[in-house]
Write a protein that holds these residues in place. Structure first.
Motif, PDB file in Angstrom:
ATOM      1  N   ASN A  90      28.572  62.644  50.613  1.00 28.93           N
ATOM      2  CA  ASN A  90      29.252  63.943  50.759  1.00 28.93           C
ATOM      3  C   ASN A  90      30.057  64.301  49.515  1.00 28.93           C
ATOM      4  OD1 ASN A  90      28.230  64.268  53.309  1.00 28.93           O
ATOM      5  ND2 ASN A  90      30.063  63.484  54.353  1.00 28.93           N
TER       6      ASN A  90
ATOM      7  N   GLN B 291      28.105  57.471  53.832  1.00 26.99           N
ATOM      8  CA  GLN B 291      28.036  58.915  54.037  1.00 26.99           C
ATOM      9  C   GLN B 291      29.141  59.640  53.266  1.00 26.99           C
ATOM     10  OE1 GLN B 291      25.332  60.245  55.442  1.00 26.99           O
ATOM     11  NE2 GLN B 291      26.207  62.179  54.709  1.00 26.99           N
TER      12      GLN B 291
ATOM     13  N   PHE C  29      27.783  65.336  46.674  1.00 25.55           N
ATOM     14  CA  PHE C  29      27.299  66.704  46.906  1.00 25.55           C
ATOM     15  C   PHE C  29      28.396  67.715  46.575  1.00 25.55           C
ATOM     16  CE2 PHE C  29      27.732  70.190  49.972  1.00 25.55           C
ATOM     17  CZ  PHE C  29      26.739  71.016  49.464  1.00 25.55           C
TER      18      PHE C  29
ATOM     19  N   ALA D  58      22.978  53.397  42.634  1.00 23.59           N
ATOM     20  CA  ALA D  58      22.508  53.722  43.985  1.00 23.59           C
ATOM     21  C   ALA D  58      23.705  54.069  44.864  1.00 23.59           C
ATOM     22  CB  ALA D  58      21.752  52.543  44.565  1.00 23.59           C
ATOM     23  N   TYR D  59      23.473  54.954  45.825  1.00 25.04           N
ATOM     24  CA  TYR D  59      24.568  55.355  46.720  1.00 25.04           C
ATOM     25  C   TYR D  59      25.210  54.130  47.382  1.00 25.04           C
ATOM     26  CZ  TYR D  59      23.052  60.252  46.399  1.00 25.04           C
ATOM     27  OH  TYR D  59      22.748  61.505  45.956  1.00 25.04           O
TER      28      TYR D  59
END
Lengths: 301, 190
Positions: free
Chosen positions: B170, B166, B173, B153-154
């Motif tokens: 980023n 965040q 991505f 999980a993030y």
């Protein structure tokens, strides 16, 4: 949905953490947008390839087996259990007491018996040595299976245990026992001199004796260190307290390298070289080995 | 009861009570995680396996010091990272870099399958993994691998790597985007 979505969203199409709302919007857009569909497919393909390559390179069990092998070995000696925690607590409670006992033993007036010999060797250390009235060559190792044995002359005994110690026997005696931790001489009229090691306990004429540290350690090689001022003529000088000349003693202990400085420069340790009365310049002549044919007294370490 | 049903903390408790074989279950659970975490930094398969192994041995030795209120994975990855830093310091060959793929060192694992076809497949896969991971900037590699390979999980990645949530998003991505571009270039070249 005319406007293409953010690429962040597009590349997260397969991400389980993508919200349901976002997923519905995205899928709806992809049905109508060829460009985005292509991009999403490419991102998915790259990610899938990476995952499958890692899956092929990774072989389950290799790391586990190797690690568990080490862990089982380590656990045999020390397991990280609560029991061992309790043991270590006991250790810290008892440790000061143990330290006091060890300290007291170390500095008690009675010397600690430090030599538990497990092997004894004997070599003739002069040309005139005799065993059972038979002449023995210099350096010859004496077999001590058949005892008693009459010794005449010089012999070096080397006792090997945790430390190696050697002493020299000079004179006449009968060796009657050379078993573990027991070396016994009878009818001895001889000198016993420690030449290497700390302390040796032997039985001489029915009495336990300790051959202790001599004021001068003899029988060790003195080698000039490279680059030292004052060239010492010989590479290896063996000094012996009682022998008539230099003797090659077969001693198991490692030779000690000593710094020999043949000059009148102040020395880091006190070194007294007692020169004969006729000598005017005892140690300043750089071509002469100052240790040859002269008695040597060393004080300090 | 299957071991999969035990939580990390239950397994750790069993190990601390003397059942060291339970640590094998923990390794089984996380060996791929440590493996993939290390591949983000190392180019030698043997080194990855060795350090992963060392990670678990060290974790076992210091298991008493593990705080059960925290995540075991984060603790494990911290150990792994520390070993990796020491390793890199000692062995300059393994300094993370973006060297050409041709310089990748490949050594056969001692325990590797002796079947030459499987060995070749594994070797080729590893070469490609290194190639792909090296096409990414260093800072994005760890979060990307933890997310894509281990499906962490993030939030867990953020905790394990001590990064803001965040930033993790980023970087992942960025990695996905770059991987797609590089793959295109690679395919065009080949």
């Amino acid at each position: 949905m005319k406007k293409c979505p953010d690429k962040k969203l597009l590349f997260s199409l397969d991400d389980p953490e993508l919200s349901i709302d976002d997923r519905v919007k995205l899928e709806s857009h992809l049905q109508n947008c060829v460009k985005c569909r292509k991009l999403a497919a490419e991102a998915r393909a790259a990610e899938e390839e990476f995952k499958s390559r890692v899956a092929t390179a990774f072989v389950p069990g290799i790391i586990k087996n190797a690690a568990m092998q080490q862990i089982r070995l380590a656990a045999k000696s020390k397991a990280p259990t609560e029991k061992s925690e309790r043991r270590s607590t006991w250790f810290w409670i008892l440790a000061p007491g143990i330290a006091v006992i060890l300290f007291a033993a170390l500095f008690s007036s009675k010397p600690v018996h430090r030599h538990n010999a497990v092997m004894v060797n004997c070599h003739a250390s002069s040309e005139n040595s005799k065993v059972n009235n038979q002449s023995i060559e210099f350096g010859h190792q004496i077999q001590m299976q058949q005892l008693p044995m009459k010794l005449e002359g010089n012999f070096v005994f080397t006792m090997v245990a945790t430390h190696t110690s050697s002493f020299e026997h000079s004179g006449v005696s009968e060796l009657i026992d050379a078993s573990f931790e027991n070396l016994e001489f009878a009818n001895a009229s001889a000198t016993f001199t420690l030449i290497s090691g700390n302390q040796i306990r032997v039985k001489i004429n029915g009495q336990n004796r300790e051959i202790d540290i001599c004021p001068m350690r003899v029988g060790r090689s003195l080698r000039p260190r490279q680059g030292v001022r004052g060239q010492v003529a010989s590479d290896s000088v063996t000094v012996h307290e009682n022998a008539s000349g230099p003797a090659e003693l077969n001693i198991a202990s490692a030779p000690v390298e000593l710094e020999i400085i043949a000059s009148d420069t102040p020395l880091p340790v006190e070194v007294n070289v007692t020169a004969p009365a006729s000598s005017e310049k005892p140690v300043t002549d750089e071509t002469v080995n100052p240790f040859l044919d002269k008695p040597l007294i060393l004080n300090g370490n | 009861m299957n071991n999969e049903n035990f939580s990390d903390n239950e397994l750790i408790k069993s190990v601390l009570e003397g059942d060291i074989e339970k640590f094998g279950d923990l390794i089984e659970r996380y060996e791929k995680l440590v493996f993939s975490f290390l591949l983000a930094r190392l180019k030698n398969l043997q080194e990855v396996e060795d350090i992963a192994q060392e990670t678990f041995v060290k974790a076992f030795r210091h298991l008493k010091s593990f705080d059960c209120n925290k995540k075991f994975t984060a603790w494990l990855l911290t150990i792994s990272r520390n070993i990796l830093i020491d390793h890199v310091r000692k062995n300059s060959r393994s300094v993370p870099s973006t060297d050409l793929v041709t310089e990748v060192l490949l050594k056969d694992s001692e325990n590797e399958d002796t079947n030459p076809q499987i060995m070749n497949l594994r070797r080729e896969s590893w070469r490609r993994v290194v190639e792909m991971i090296n096409s990414l900037p260093e800072e994005v590699r760890e979060p990307f691998v933890l997310r894509v390979v281990n499906e962490m999980a993030y939030q867990d990645i953020a905790e394990a790597l001590d990064l803001p949530l965040q930033t993790v998003k980023n970087r992942i991505f960025k990695a996905r985007s770059m991987l797609r571009e590089k793959r295109d270039q690679y395919e065009e070249m080949s």
